[in-house]
Write an enzyme that holds these catalytic residues in place. Structure first.
Site, PDB file in Angstrom:
ATOM      1  N   GLU A 125      16.079 -15.030  15.193  1.00 55.87           N
ATOM      2  CA  GLU A 125      15.095 -16.014  14.748  1.00 55.87           C
ATOM      3  C   GLU A 125      15.764 -16.841  13.671  1.00 55.87           C
ATOM      4  O   GLU A 125      16.250 -16.297  12.680  1.00 55.87           O
ATOM      5  CB  GLU A 125      13.846 -15.316  14.195  1.00 55.87           C
ATOM      6  CG  GLU A 125      13.006 -14.618  15.247  1.00 55.87           C
ATOM      7  CD  GLU A 125      12.479 -15.541  16.318  1.00 55.87           C
ATOM      8  OE1 GLU A 125      12.425 -16.767  16.092  1.00 55.87           O
ATOM      9  OE2 GLU A 125      12.145 -15.048  17.408  1.00 55.87           O
ATOM     10  N   CYS A 147      10.633 -20.480   7.308  1.00 61.67           N
ATOM     11  CA  CYS A 147      11.104 -21.061   8.578  1.00 61.67           C
ATOM     12  C   CYS A 147       9.984 -21.849   9.223  1.00 61.67           C
ATOM     13  O   CYS A 147      10.232 -22.757  10.001  1.00 61.67           O
ATOM     14  CB  CYS A 147      11.566 -19.935   9.499  1.00 61.67           C
ATOM     15  SG  CYS A 147      10.351 -18.640   9.674  1.00 61.67           S
ATOM     16  N   GLU A 187      17.377 -28.916   8.368  1.00 64.18           N
ATOM     17  CA  GLU A 187      16.487 -28.029   7.601  1.00 64.18           C
ATOM     18  C   GLU A 187      16.885 -28.059   6.119  1.00 64.18           C
ATOM     19  O   GLU A 187      18.053 -27.868   5.782  1.00 64.18           O
ATOM     20  CB  GLU A 187      16.612 -26.601   8.127  1.00 64.18           C
ATOM     21  CG  GLU A 187      15.659 -25.634   7.422  1.00 64.18           C
ATOM     22  CD  GLU A 187      15.808 -24.195   7.908  1.00 64.18           C
ATOM     23  OE1 GLU A 187      16.938 -23.712   8.014  1.00 64.18           O
ATOM     24  OE2 GLU A 187      14.763 -23.569   8.180  1.00 64.18           O
ATOM     25  N   GLY A 231      23.081 -16.981  12.687  1.00 64.35           N
ATOM     26  CA  GLY A 231      22.426 -16.518  13.918  1.00 64.35           C
ATOM     27  C   GLY A 231      23.288 -16.773  15.144  1.00 64.35           C
ATOM     28  O   GLY A 231      23.418 -15.927  16.023  1.00 64.35           O
ATOM     29  N   LYS A 241      20.067  -4.122   7.052  1.00 67.42           N
ATOM     30  CA  LYS A 241      20.915  -4.920   6.152  1.00 67.42           C
ATOM     31  C   LYS A 241      20.075  -6.107   5.663  1.00 67.42           C
ATOM     32  O   LYS A 241      19.939  -7.120   6.340  1.00 67.42           O
ATOM     33  CB  LYS A 241      22.172  -5.361   6.927  1.00 67.42           C
ATOM     34  CG  LYS A 241      22.845  -6.650   6.498  1.00 67.42           C
ATOM     35  CD  LYS A 241      23.465  -6.616   5.131  1.00 67.42           C
ATOM     36  CE  LYS A 241      23.945  -8.008   4.723  1.00 67.42           C
ATOM     37  NZ  LYS A 241      23.121  -8.617   3.671  1.00 67.42           N
ATOM     38  N   GLY A 297      17.518 -15.431  10.103  1.00 66.24           N
ATOM     39  CA  GLY A 297      18.258 -16.129   9.052  1.00 66.24           C
ATOM     40  C   GLY A 297      18.640 -17.513   9.511  1.00 66.24           C
ATOM     41  O   GLY A 297      17.977 -18.107  10.372  1.00 66.24           O
ATOM     42  N   SER A 298      19.739 -18.008   8.981  1.00 64.06           N
ATOM     43  CA  SER A 298      20.129 -19.389   9.260  1.00 64.06           C
ATOM     44  C   SER A 298      20.673 -19.543  10.675  1.00 64.06           C
ATOM     45  O   SER A 298      21.113 -18.570  11.302  1.00 64.06           O
ATOM     46  CB  SER A 298      21.205 -19.815   8.266  1.00 64.06           C
ATOM     47  OG  SER A 298      22.342 -19.001   8.440  1.00 64.06           O
ATOM     48  N   ASN A 299      20.668 -20.771  11.122  1.00 59.83           N
ATOM     49  CA  ASN A 299      21.176 -21.099  12.432  1.00 59.83           C
ATOM     50  C   ASN A 299      22.665 -20.752  12.551  1.00 59.83           C
ATOM     51  O   ASN A 299      23.126 -20.211  13.564  1.00 59.83           O
ATOM     52  CB  ASN A 299      20.947 -22.595  12.636  1.00 59.83           C
ATOM     53  CG  ASN A 299      20.991 -22.962  14.080  1.00 59.83           C
ATOM     54  OD1 ASN A 299      22.064 -23.247  14.572  1.00 59.83           O
ATOM     55  ND2 ASN A 299      19.866 -22.904  14.768  1.00 59.83           N
TER      56      ASN A 299
HETATM   57  P1  NAP Z   1      21.409 -16.380   6.126  1.00 52.76           P
HETATM   58  O1  NAP Z   1      22.320 -16.891   5.093  1.00 52.76           O
HETATM   59  O2  NAP Z   1      21.718 -16.678   7.551  1.00 52.76           O
HETATM   60  O3  NAP Z   1      21.347 -14.786   5.901  1.00 52.76           O
HETATM   61  C1  NAP Z   1      20.528 -13.963   6.686  1.00 52.76           C
HETATM   62  C2  NAP Z   1      21.082 -12.550   6.662  1.00 52.76           C
HETATM   63  O4  NAP Z   1      22.333 -12.526   7.344  1.00 52.76           O
HETATM   64  C3  NAP Z   1      21.354 -12.011   5.265  1.00 52.76           C
HETATM   65  O5  NAP Z   1      21.060 -10.648   5.224  1.00 52.76           O
HETATM   66  C4  NAP Z   1      22.848 -12.249   5.128  1.00 52.76           C
HETATM   67  O6  NAP Z   1      23.465 -11.409   4.167  1.00 52.76           O
HETATM   68  C5  NAP Z   1      23.298 -11.903   6.516  1.00 52.76           C
HETATM   69  N1  NAP Z   1      24.644 -12.390   6.872  1.00 52.76           N
HETATM   70  C6  NAP Z   1      25.398 -13.318   6.252  1.00 52.76           C
HETATM   71  N2  NAP Z   1      26.576 -13.464   6.907  1.00 52.76           N
HETATM   72  C7  NAP Z   1      26.553 -12.615   7.953  1.00 52.76           C
HETATM   73  C8  NAP Z   1      27.470 -12.301   9.003  1.00 52.76           C
HETATM   74  N3  NAP Z   1      28.633 -12.914   9.130  1.00 52.76           N
HETATM   75  N4  NAP Z   1      27.108 -11.366   9.916  1.00 52.76           N
HETATM   76  C9  NAP Z   1      25.911 -10.749   9.838  1.00 52.76           C
HETATM   77  N5  NAP Z   1      25.003 -10.999   8.860  1.00 52.76           N
HETATM   78  C10 NAP Z   1      25.313 -11.925   7.935  1.00 52.76           C
HETATM   79  O7  NAP Z   1      19.902 -16.855   5.890  1.00 52.76           O
HETATM   80  P2  NAP Z   1      19.073 -16.827   4.522  1.00 52.76           P
HETATM   81  O8  NAP Z   1      19.651 -17.865   3.622  1.00 52.76           O
HETATM   82  O9  NAP Z   1      18.948 -15.432   4.027  1.00 52.76           O
HETATM   83  O10 NAP Z   1      17.621 -17.275   5.021  1.00 52.76           O
HETATM   84  C11 NAP Z   1      17.259 -18.599   5.212  1.00 52.76           C
HETATM   85  C12 NAP Z   1      17.302 -18.976   6.666  1.00 52.76           C
HETATM   86  O11 NAP Z   1      16.525 -18.053   7.428  1.00 52.76           O
HETATM   87  C13 NAP Z   1      16.692 -20.331   6.962  1.00 52.76           C
HETATM   88  O12 NAP Z   1      17.493 -21.047   7.855  1.00 52.76           O
HETATM   89  C14 NAP Z   1      15.359 -19.995   7.612  1.00 52.76           C
HETATM   90  O13 NAP Z   1      14.845 -20.995   8.452  1.00 52.76           O
HETATM   91  C15 NAP Z   1      15.688 -18.753   8.342  1.00 52.76           C
HETATM   92  N6  NAP Z   1      14.484 -17.968   8.652  1.00 52.76           N
HETATM   93  C16 NAP Z   1      14.022 -17.948   9.944  1.00 52.76           C
HETATM   94  C17 NAP Z   1      12.878 -17.238  10.268  1.00 52.76           C
HETATM   95  C18 NAP Z   1      12.353 -17.194  11.683  1.00 52.76           C
HETATM   96  O14 NAP Z   1      11.574 -16.299  11.995  1.00 52.76           O
HETATM   97  N7  NAP Z   1      12.737 -18.123  12.550  1.00 52.76           N
HETATM   98  C19 NAP Z   1      12.191 -16.564   9.260  1.00 52.76           C
HETATM   99  C20 NAP Z   1      12.683 -16.616   7.956  1.00 52.76           C
HETATM  100  C21 NAP Z   1      13.835 -17.319   7.661  1.00 52.76           C
HETATM  101  P3  NAP Z   1      23.761 -11.931   2.673  1.00 52.76           P
HETATM  102  O15 NAP Z   1      22.434 -12.167   2.043  1.00 52.76           O
HETATM  103  O16 NAP Z   1      24.504 -10.816   2.065  1.00 52.76           O
HETATM  104  O17 NAP Z   1      24.561 -13.184   2.810  1.00 52.76           O
END
Ligand code: NAP
Length: 503
Positions: A260, A294, A395, A243, A185, A238-240
């Site tokens: 992560e 990140c 962040e 996550g 996904k 993804g986001s905290n």
């Molecule tokens: P996000 O909004 O948390 O989304 C991540 C993924 O989760 C997307 O595929 C999203 O789908 C999905 N998602 C949304 N709601 C969900 C739910 N209720 N249940 C399961 N999955 C769900 O994060 P993002 O905006 O894509 O990415 C940015 C964040 O990722 C930042 O905080 C960044 O620091 C973090 N990040 C961390 C790392 C690491 O290795 N630590 C690496 C890269 C990025 P949709 O797109 O359809 O909403």
């Protein structure tokens, strides 16, 4: 040429989902549309999203495919990965261009991301011949003790938009070589890259149902991918906020979860550092990928003795960055990924001003000339950022660097650790004693000495502590082991029952 996955008009690709080895339309009424963040008028791709029922169909397909995939010898599984890596290498330039158009990062960064993902595929392909346990001597004679590593079953892989190639690849590759079937996904902002990843594995010969793609809104469909009883593990980046949700739902079910999450990574430039080296590292860490990583350097801690000199050098470099379309070779920083991220960047810039930090450069949206239709923001630096301020603690995920100064090394270390996050960090110094103290005491999953906060390699663990990560590390053996269950075997070949005082 159009494939089953994609039917193209010259401008817009119409994408499909991949379930049970077939490219099909999603059932959701909600359409997913991918646009170019450098010019939001350009629609790159669209598709009908998946709903919860489609996600369940994908789990059905994966469950059906699992016994045969589990029985496929790991070296054979690894060879499919190796073939996928070769296909990706042959398509590297073309896919990097697509990545730049869909996600916005400049072409050299997209090429770097392609290379990293290919390295990871190759490394995990090799693990196919090494996937095994260990044997150990027993307290008893004629008793063989050994461990086996076995696949978990059907696993969910949920990924963000900022590394639309490397992050999916570094999760999918170990999951597959370990013998699991995957529900993938990806983030809704990057569907075109996700489809290409799946097409590569399909072309490499992955059997139907082993890898399934469900593109759809995470908020509408995401819970199924964690809650469904047949899901045996979830690997999320993804986001905290999301996550923690994934981790609590998965934790309550007692399944394996690795999340992560975000970062607020510090770079410390100490007084004895090679300032040129530090400058190059901070520039790359803070403004590379438009700060949308990140691992971005978002907090800069300067030894007061060199702070003014370093900031002078830094501002001169920041002002040279040309912001624009990442396909233009003269451009050094691309756009924010979408309007929402752009607004977040601008909001934090306002927060910084209100909190009393000193804006040294940048701070504005760019709308002139070629910037008119994209999500562009200037690279921004704030000095005098207070440790309790939101700009220091939260962040941003954009090109906004917060600077603070320290009088002593202990103060610098305390500033570095004063964060809810702990993904990565950097120290610039020539002093080995300080470097060792930093490595030992900094609260982060990864530490760089005299190199930028960014980067990772297939063979070493990747991940963070505190709010940056829960569960096992990614990449490396640890990343592979996450996708396996360990079984201990006691094989007695005495052929007779015996008494023992060892229980
Ligand atoms: P996000 O909004 O948390 O989304 C991540 C993924 O989760 C997307 O595929 C999203 O789908 C999905 N998602 C949304 N709601 C969900 C739910 N209720 N249940 C399961 N999955 C769900 O994060 P993002 O905006 O894509 O990415 C940015 C964040 O990722 C930042 O905080 C960044 O620091 C973090 N990040 C961390 C790392 C690491 O290795 N630590 C690496 C890269 C990025 P949709 O797109 O359809 O909403």
């Amino acid at each position: 040429m159009p494939t089953a996955a994609t039917t193209s008009t010259p401008e817009i690709s119409v994408l499909k989902q991949f379930i049970g080895g077939k490219w099909i339309e999603g059932s959701s009424a909600k359409e997913i549309v991918s646009t170019n963040p450098a010019d939001s008028r350009q629609v790159l791709a669209k598709l009908k999203g998946c709903d919860k029922n489609d996600a369940v169909k994908a789990i059905d397909a994966a469950e059906k495919a699992f016994p045969a995939w589990k029985a496929t010898p790991p070296p054979v599984r690894g060879r499919i990965l190796a073939k996928a890596a070769a296909i990706a290498r042959a398509r590297k330039e073309e896919l990097a261009k697509l990545m730049t158009r869909e996600q916005g990062k400049i072409l050299p960064e997209a090429l770097g991301e392609m290379e990293k993902g290919i390295n990871l595929m190759e490394w995990f392909a090799g693990e196919g011949v090494r996937l095994g346990g260990v044997s150990m001597p027993s307290e008893l004679p004629q008793n063989l003790l050994y461990t086996l590593r076995q696949p978990l079953g059907v696993v969910s892989i949920i990924t963000p938009w900022n590394f639309p190639w490397a992050i999916p690849v570094w999760k999918i590759s170990p999951a597959l070589v370990a013998g699991n079937c995957v529900i993938f996904k990806p983030a809704s902002l990057v569907p075109a890259m996700a489809v290409e990843i799946v097409k590569i594995f399909e072309e490499a010969g992955l059997p139907p149902g082993v890898l399934n793609l469900v593109l759809g809104s995470g908020s509408a469909m995401g819970d199924v991918l964690v809650e469904e009883p047949r899901i045996k593990a979830v690997s999320f980046t993804g986001s905290n906020e999301i996550g923690r949700r994934v981790s609590s739902i998965g934790g309550a079910r007692g399944i394996k979860v690795t999340c992560e999450m975000g970062g607020k990574n510090p770079a410390v430039v100490w007084g004895d550092a090679d300032l040129k080296l530090a400058l190059a590292g901070v520039m790359k860490g803070a403004f590379g990928s438009t700060g949308q990583r990140c691992t971005a350097t978002s907090r800069l801690i300067l030894d007061e003795r060199v702070a003014d000199e370093f900031l002078k050098l830094l501002l001169a470099e920041v002002k040279k960055i040309k912001v624009g379309d990442g396909l233009d070779a003269a451009v050094g920083m691309g756009p924010a990924v979408d309007e929402a991220q752009l607004l977040t960047d601008l909001e934090y810039i306002e927060i910084g001003k209100v909190e009393g930090a000193k804006l040294l450069c940048g701070g504005k949206r760019l709308t002139d000339g070629d910037h008119k239709h994209g999500w562009f923001v200037e690279p921004t630096v704030f000095d005098g950022v207070g440790p309790r301020s939101r700009l220091w603690q939260e962040e941003v995920f954009g090109p906004v660097l917060a600077v603070a100064r320290a009088k002593t090394f202990d103060e610098a270390l305390a500033l570095a650790n004063d964060s809810a996050f702990g993904l990565t960090c950097a120290l610039y110094t020539q002093d080995l004693t300080l470097a060792m103290r930093f490595c030992e005491n900094v609260e982060a999953g990864m530490v760089h000495v005299n190199s930028p906060t960014i980067g990772g390699e297939a063979q070493v663990p990747f991940g963070g502590v505190k709010g940056s990560g829960v569960g096992e590390r990614e990449m490396s053996k640890e990343g592979l082991h996450f996708f396996t269950e360990l079984k201990t075997v006691f094989l007695d070949y005495t052929g007779a029952s015996r008494s023992s005082n060892i229980y």
